[in-house]
Enzyme design. Sequence first.
Site, mmCIF file in Angstrom:
data_model
loop_
_atom_site.group_PDB
_atom_site.id
_atom_site.type_symbol
_atom_site.label_atom_id
_atom_site.label_comp_id
_atom_site.label_asym_id
_atom_site.label_seq_id
_atom_site.Cartn_x
_atom_site.Cartn_y
_atom_site.Cartn_z
ATOM 1 N N GLY A 46 0.766 -1.238 0.000
ATOM 2 C CA GLY A 46 0.000 0.000 0.000
ATOM 3 C C GLY A 46 0.799 1.291 0.000
ATOM 4 N N GLU A 101 4.170 4.112 5.839
ATOM 5 C CA GLU A 101 2.939 3.307 5.720
ATOM 6 C C GLU A 101 1.902 4.061 4.889
ATOM 7 O OE1 GLU A 101 1.367 0.791 5.614
ATOM 8 O OE2 GLU A 101 1.005 -0.251 7.483
ATOM 9 N N ASP A 102 0.928 3.321 4.373
ATOM 10 C CA ASP A 102 -0.158 3.974 3.637
ATOM 11 C C ASP A 102 -1.199 4.550 4.598
ATOM 12 O OD1 ASP A 102 -1.005 1.451 4.466
ATOM 13 O OD2 ASP A 102 -1.867 0.873 2.540
ATOM 14 N N ASP A 105 -4.748 2.453 10.780
ATOM 15 C CA ASP A 105 -6.182 2.223 11.006
ATOM 16 C C ASP A 105 -6.345 1.759 12.462
ATOM 17 O OD1 ASP A 105 -8.882 1.719 10.451
ATOM 18 O OD2 ASP A 105 -8.494 -0.217 9.555
ATOM 19 N N PHE A 155 -13.678 3.396 4.040
ATOM 20 C CA PHE A 155 -12.687 2.502 3.455
ATOM 21 C C PHE A 155 -12.229 3.159 2.166
ATOM 22 C CE2 PHE A 155 -10.920 -1.001 1.114
ATOM 23 C CZ PHE A 155 -10.162 -1.612 2.096
ATOM 24 N N VAL A 156 -10.954 3.528 2.118
ATOM 25 C CA VAL A 156 -10.457 4.308 0.985
ATOM 26 C C VAL A 156 -9.592 3.465 0.051
ATOM 27 C CG1 VAL A 156 -10.569 6.558 2.108
ATOM 28 C CG2 VAL A 156 -8.549 5.138 2.425
ATOM 29 N N ARG A 168 -5.134 0.420 -6.818
ATOM 30 C CA ARG A 168 -3.901 1.021 -6.287
ATOM 31 C C ARG A 168 -3.366 2.096 -7.233
ATOM 32 N NH1 ARG A 168 -2.167 -2.307 -2.049
ATOM 33 N NH2 ARG A 168 -2.611 -4.509 -2.308
HETATM 34 P P1 IMP Z 1 -4.050 -1.441 10.780
HETATM 35 O O1 IMP Z 1 -3.108 -2.534 11.171
HETATM 36 O O2 IMP Z 1 -5.467 -1.779 11.156
HETATM 37 O O3 IMP Z 1 -3.639 -0.077 11.258
HETATM 38 O O4 IMP Z 1 -4.132 -1.413 9.219
HETATM 39 C C1 IMP Z 1 -3.070 -1.129 8.414
HETATM 40 C C2 IMP Z 1 -3.280 -1.714 7.035
HETATM 41 O O5 IMP Z 1 -4.649 -2.014 6.712
HETATM 42 C C3 IMP Z 1 -2.854 -0.681 6.055
HETATM 43 O O6 IMP Z 1 -1.486 -0.772 5.785
HETATM 44 C C4 IMP Z 1 -3.711 -0.987 4.844
HETATM 45 O O7 IMP Z 1 -3.065 -1.926 4.019
HETATM 46 C C5 IMP Z 1 -4.972 -1.605 5.397
HETATM 47 N N1 IMP Z 1 -6.088 -0.628 5.457
HETATM 48 C C6 IMP Z 1 -6.617 -0.044 6.554
HETATM 49 N N2 IMP Z 1 -7.607 0.812 6.237
HETATM 50 C C7 IMP Z 1 -7.707 0.763 4.879
HETATM 51 C C8 IMP Z 1 -8.549 1.448 3.933
HETATM 52 O O8 IMP Z 1 -9.424 2.288 4.257
HETATM 53 N N3 IMP Z 1 -8.343 1.124 2.621
HETATM 54 C C9 IMP Z 1 -7.399 0.228 2.211
HETATM 55 N N4 IMP Z 1 -6.603 -0.413 3.058
HETATM 56 C C10 IMP Z 1 -6.753 -0.156 4.389
#
Ligand code: IMP
Length: 182
Positions: A46, A101-102, A105, A155-156, A168
């Site tokens: 991402g 990071e992208d 969340d 969700f983006v 992507r």
């Molecule tokens: P976390 O571990 O829940 O913080 O999530 C991190 C990963 O979840 C990111 O690196 C993304 O790959 C994916 N992710 C979380 N939210 C989104 C979203 O809104 N769109 C796409 N990917 C997401």
Amino acid sequence: MNNVKLSDIKVLIDEESIQKRIKEIANELNTIYKEEEVCVICVLKGAVMFATDLVRNLTMPLTMEFIRLSSYGSSTVSSGKVNAVEIKLPDLNNKNVIIIEDIVDTGLTAKFLLDFIAANFHTKSTKFVTLLDKKISRKTDIEPDYYCFDIDDKFVVGYGLDYNDLFRNLRFIGYADKSLLG
Ligand code: IMP
């Protein structure tokens, strides 16, 4: 099944705003590190667009590493478990490290990574930079050192972020109505 079409996606953050904000963050990092060398770690897949645009605006000497983690599979909700798909890193002892990071969340991925680095290396410094910060979903006490934009509970997709591995390549960050997402 992928039932979201490109025409369903609405623009949340346009290309110009993304590039403008990246330059601002890069300038802050350039001011902090000056001529000091850094190792940039891009979290695939991402963060690839963000990382490549960000580093092109950085002026210090830098090396780049790429690691692959996953927590979502094909869902739009975090599985709550982070998988280290590929995580091979050089010796980061005494190095300035910038993780890219992208999106943060739940924060589980960021926590996993920061814990991994802390457990394996004594870095000179470690900073966490993310394109997007979705604070509302946080399940950890992790806060990124820098983020380009904070977003609400959407969700983006686009600019590196995917839905079922698609979208992507969009130059903007967009979203589709929740009713369309599986
Ligand atoms: P976390 O571990 O829940 O913080 O999530 C991190 C990963 O979840 C990111 O690196 C993304 O790959 C994916 N992710 C979380 N939210 C989104 C979203 O809104 N769109 C796409 N990917 C997401």
